[in-house]
Design an enzyme around this catalytic site. Sequence first.
Site, PDB file in Angstrom:
ATOM      1  N   CYS A 166     -12.180   2.058 -29.591  1.00  0.00           N
ATOM      2  CA  CYS A 166     -13.440   2.733 -29.891  1.00  0.00           C
ATOM      3  C   CYS A 166     -14.263   2.990 -28.640  1.00  0.00           C
ATOM      4  O   CYS A 166     -15.329   2.384 -28.445  1.00  0.00           O
ATOM      5  CB  CYS A 166     -14.212   1.910 -30.906  1.00  0.00           C
ATOM      6  SG  CYS A 166     -13.255   1.741 -32.409  1.00  0.00           S
ATOM      7  N   GLU A 175       4.038  -6.570   2.013  1.00  0.00           N
ATOM      8  CA  GLU A 175       3.618  -7.011   0.673  1.00  0.00           C
ATOM      9  C   GLU A 175       3.592  -5.838  -0.305  1.00  0.00           C
ATOM     10  O   GLU A 175       2.569  -5.583  -0.948  1.00  0.00           O
ATOM     11  CB  GLU A 175       2.207  -7.615   0.737  1.00  0.00           C
ATOM     12  CG  GLU A 175       1.995  -8.687   1.773  1.00  0.00           C
ATOM     13  CD  GLU A 175       0.511  -9.018   1.977  1.00  0.00           C
ATOM     14  OE1 GLU A 175      -0.359  -8.422   1.304  1.00  0.00           O
ATOM     15  OE2 GLU A 175       0.227  -9.879   2.827  1.00  0.00           O
ATOM     16  N   PRO A 176       4.671  -5.107  -0.461  1.00  0.00           N
ATOM     17  CA  PRO A 176       4.619  -3.945  -1.354  1.00  0.00           C
ATOM     18  C   PRO A 176       4.699  -4.344  -2.816  1.00  0.00           C
ATOM     19  O   PRO A 176       5.429  -5.260  -3.192  1.00  0.00           O
ATOM     20  CB  PRO A 176       5.867  -3.148  -0.962  1.00  0.00           C
ATOM     21  CG  PRO A 176       6.825  -4.197  -0.505  1.00  0.00           C
ATOM     22  CD  PRO A 176       6.010  -5.295   0.113  1.00  0.00           C
ATOM     23  N   GLY A 177       3.926  -3.661  -3.639  1.00  0.00           N
ATOM     24  CA  GLY A 177       4.018  -3.855  -5.082  1.00  0.00           C
ATOM     25  C   GLY A 177       4.429  -2.547  -5.730  1.00  0.00           C
ATOM     26  O   GLY A 177       5.561  -2.336  -6.142  1.00  0.00           O
ATOM     27  N   ARG A 178       3.484  -1.614  -5.734  1.00  0.00           N
ATOM     28  CA  ARG A 178       3.682  -0.334  -6.414  1.00  0.00           C
ATOM     29  C   ARG A 178       4.973   0.376  -6.005  1.00  0.00           C
ATOM     30  O   ARG A 178       5.697   0.893  -6.850  1.00  0.00           O
ATOM     31  CB  ARG A 178       2.483   0.575  -6.085  1.00  0.00           C
ATOM     32  CG  ARG A 178       2.415   1.831  -6.909  1.00  0.00           C
ATOM     33  CD  ARG A 178       1.328   2.770  -6.371  1.00  0.00           C
ATOM     34  NE  ARG A 178       0.084   2.139  -6.091  1.00  0.00           N
ATOM     35  CZ  ARG A 178      -0.952   2.067  -6.943  1.00  0.00           C
ATOM     36  NH1 ARG A 178      -0.877   2.629  -8.125  1.00  0.00           N
ATOM     37  NH2 ARG A 178      -2.064   1.461  -6.594  1.00  0.00           N
ATOM     38  N   TYR A 218      -9.164   4.492 -12.901  1.00  0.00           N
ATOM     39  CA  TYR A 218      -9.040   5.166 -11.592  1.00  0.00           C
ATOM     40  C   TYR A 218      -8.840   6.673 -11.733  1.00  0.00           C
ATOM     41  O   TYR A 218      -8.395   7.320 -10.784  1.00  0.00           O
ATOM     42  CB  TYR A 218      -7.833   4.638 -10.808  1.00  0.00           C
ATOM     43  CG  TYR A 218      -7.661   3.144 -10.818  1.00  0.00           C
ATOM     44  CD1 TYR A 218      -8.498   2.322 -10.067  1.00  0.00           C
ATOM     45  CD2 TYR A 218      -6.647   2.556 -11.556  1.00  0.00           C
ATOM     46  CE1 TYR A 218      -8.323   0.951 -10.072  1.00  0.00           C
ATOM     47  CE2 TYR A 218      -6.462   1.187 -11.560  1.00  0.00           C
ATOM     48  CZ  TYR A 218      -7.310   0.390 -10.820  1.00  0.00           C
ATOM     49  OH  TYR A 218      -7.124  -0.966 -10.815  1.00  0.00           O
ATOM     50  N   GLY A 228       0.764  -1.239   0.000  1.00  0.00           N
ATOM     51  CA  GLY A 228       0.000   0.000   0.000  1.00  0.00           C
ATOM     52  C   GLY A 228       0.793   1.285   0.000  1.00  0.00           C
ATOM     53  O   GLY A 228       0.216   2.371  -0.157  1.00  0.00           O
TER      54      GLY A 228
HETATM   55  N1  LLP Z   1      -1.229  -7.233  -0.807  1.00  0.00           N
HETATM   56  C1  LLP Z   1      -2.513  -7.414  -1.162  1.00  0.00           C
HETATM   57  C2  LLP Z   1      -3.302  -8.420  -0.463  1.00  0.00           C
HETATM   58  C3  LLP Z   1      -3.065  -6.624  -2.184  1.00  0.00           C
HETATM   59  O1  LLP Z   1      -4.334  -6.800  -2.530  1.00  0.00           O
HETATM   60  C4  LLP Z   1      -2.262  -5.662  -2.846  1.00  0.00           C
HETATM   61  C5  LLP Z   1      -2.807  -4.838  -3.926  1.00  0.00           C
HETATM   62  C6  LLP Z   1      -0.917  -5.528  -2.458  1.00  0.00           C
HETATM   63  C7  LLP Z   1      -0.441  -6.331  -1.413  1.00  0.00           C
HETATM   64  C8  LLP Z   1       0.031  -4.567  -3.093  1.00  0.00           C
HETATM   65  O2  LLP Z   1      -0.371  -3.256  -2.918  1.00  0.00           O
HETATM   66  P1  LLP Z   1       0.605  -2.060  -3.360  1.00  0.00           P
HETATM   67  O3  LLP Z   1       1.828  -2.111  -2.463  1.00  0.00           O
HETATM   68  O4  LLP Z   1       0.961  -2.264  -4.769  1.00  0.00           O
HETATM   69  O5  LLP Z   1      -0.185  -0.830  -3.148  1.00  0.00           O
HETATM   70  N2  LLP Z   1      -4.709  -1.833  -9.979  1.00  0.00           N
HETATM   71  C9  LLP Z   1      -4.651  -0.792  -8.972  1.00  0.00           C
HETATM   72  C10 LLP Z   1      -4.016  -1.278  -7.700  1.00  0.00           C
HETATM   73  C11 LLP Z   1      -4.680  -2.516  -7.144  1.00  0.00           C
HETATM   74  C12 LLP Z   1      -4.058  -2.994  -5.878  1.00  0.00           C
HETATM   75  C13 LLP Z   1      -4.623  -4.311  -5.479  1.00  0.00           C
HETATM   76  N3  LLP Z   1      -4.029  -4.910  -4.342  1.00  0.00           N
HETATM   77  C14 LLP Z   1      -3.915   0.411  -9.550  1.00  0.00           C
HETATM   78  O6  LLP Z   1      -3.527   0.391 -10.722  1.00  0.00           O
HETATM   79  O7  LLP Z   1      -3.781   1.440  -8.874  1.00  0.00           O
END
Ligand code: LLP
Length: 424
Positions: free
Chosen positions: A347, A274-277, A320, A240
Site C-alpha cells: 500500500c 571486495e566485489p559483490g554486484r 534508487y 564497486g
Molecule cells: N565493500 C564495501 C565496504 C561495501 O560497502 C560494498 C557495498 C562492497 C564492498 C560491494 O560493492 P559492489 O561490488 O557490490 O558494488 N544496495 C545498493 C548497493 C549498496 C552497496 C553497499 N556497499 C544497491 O542495490 O544498488
Amino acid sequence: MNDCFKLRDGVGYLEDVPLTAIAERCGTPTYVYSRAHFTVQYNALDTALAAVPHTICYAVKANSNLAVLNVFARLGAGFDIVSGGELERVMRAGGDPAKVIFSGVGKSAAEIDFALKLGIGCFNVESAAELERLELHARRLARRAPVSVRVNPDIDAGTHPYISTGLKTNKFGVPRDEALSLYRAVENSQWLDVVGIDCHIGSQISSPAPLLEALTSLLQLTDTLNEQGIAIRHIDIGGGLGVRYRDEAPFELDSYARDVCAALAGRNVHLLLEPGRFLVANGGVLLTRVEYLKPARDATHRNFAVLDAAMNDLIRPTLYQAWHGVSVVAPVEHATQTRWDLVGPVCESGDFLAHDRELGLDEGALLAIHSAGAYGFVQSSNYNSRNRAAEVLVDGDQFAVVRRRETLAEQLRGETVLQDGQPE
Ligand code: LLP
C-alpha cells in the site's frame, strides 16, 4: 538482456532449467540464481588479475544465501563482511576465516570479539574510536588483531548518491592525513598488526577511472607509510565494479585489470578486492506472477499490472530509481499487449518494480525481473506483513530450493501480545 536469462521457444530458462518448472514447484515470488553465472564472473575477474597475487573477497552483503556463499567458498574466494551475522553465514557456508575481511563503520564489541576469536584475516578500521575499541578487545582476549585502515580518498565515483562512499562528506573511512596517525597507533600497540590499506568508493561504478584514481591514492599513502618504516602487505581496492542492467556501456574489465596490475608491478603486495554486484547481479531473476490487470480507462490513466512481488521483495526500483529488465517467461494465451506499469500489492504508490514496459500480459502470466541477483533478497523485508520469498539455485539441468518461502508462523515468531501489561 545482460543476464543469465535465456528464452527457448518462448520459455524462459536459467541454464537448462525452465523457470515454469520452478514456479510450479516453488510458487512465486521466488528468487532464482545461476551457479554457472556466478562461476563465470568469478573466473573472469580471477583470470583478468592473474598477473598479480590477489584474493577476491566476495562482498557478502550483495547476496548472503548460504548456498551462494558456498559456491564462492568452493571457488577459493575470501569474503568481505560487515556484521557478525555475515561472519556466521560465511562460517556455515564453509568459508575460511583467514580470508575474511571485516568492513563497516559500526562494528559492535560483540562482533569484534566474535571475529577475533575466529581469527579473521583483517579488520578494515574506519575511525580512531573503532581502533581504540579493537585494541581493548584484542588485549582482553590476548589475540592480536590484523588491521587495515579504510582511507576515504575523497573521489567522486559518479554513481547514485546513496551508494557513493568515497567522498569526504560520506561517513566511510578516514581522511588520508588521519590514516597516517592511525597507522602509527597500530604500530605502537602490541595487540595490533598493520597488514594492509583499503578503500571502497562506491557501487555500480561504470568507468574504471575513479577506481584507478583511488588505487593511485592508496599507493601514494603506502609509499609514505613505507618511508616511515610501516610495511603494508596488502592493498584492498574495495568493490564497486558496475554491471549492465539496461544499455549501460559494459565495464571494461580487461583494461581495468591491466591498469591495476601495471600499477602494482614491482611492488611486493597482495591485492584484495571486495566485489559483490559484479559477481552476482546478473546471475539472478525474481520470478513473479500477474495477480490482476487494471487497464487504463482512457489516455489520462495508466495501465497497471499488479504482481505478486512488491517493493518488500525488491526495493531497488523504489530506493534508487533502478531499472530492471522484465520478460514474460511463458507464452500468454489471452494477452493484452500495451505499456504496463508493474506494481506490487503493497500500500504505497512507491511500490513498483518497473514503469512503462511494453508487454503482452494476462492474469497469471509468469514474469522474470532481471538482474536481481545482487541486493535483491538481502534487502527484502516483511513490510505489509508479507512473507519473504523463496530462493532457488540452478545448476545445469538441476535446481534446489536454498531458502524455502517464509511462513506466517516464522514471521510472527518472537512477537507477544501483552495481557494486563504482562507478557503472556
Ligand atoms: N565493500 C564495501 C565496504 C561495501 O560497502 C560494498 C557495498 C562492497 C564492498 C560491494 O560493492 P559492489 O561490488 O557490490 O558494488 N544496495 C545498493 C548497493 C549498496 C552497496 C553497499 N556497499 C544497491 O542495490 O544498488
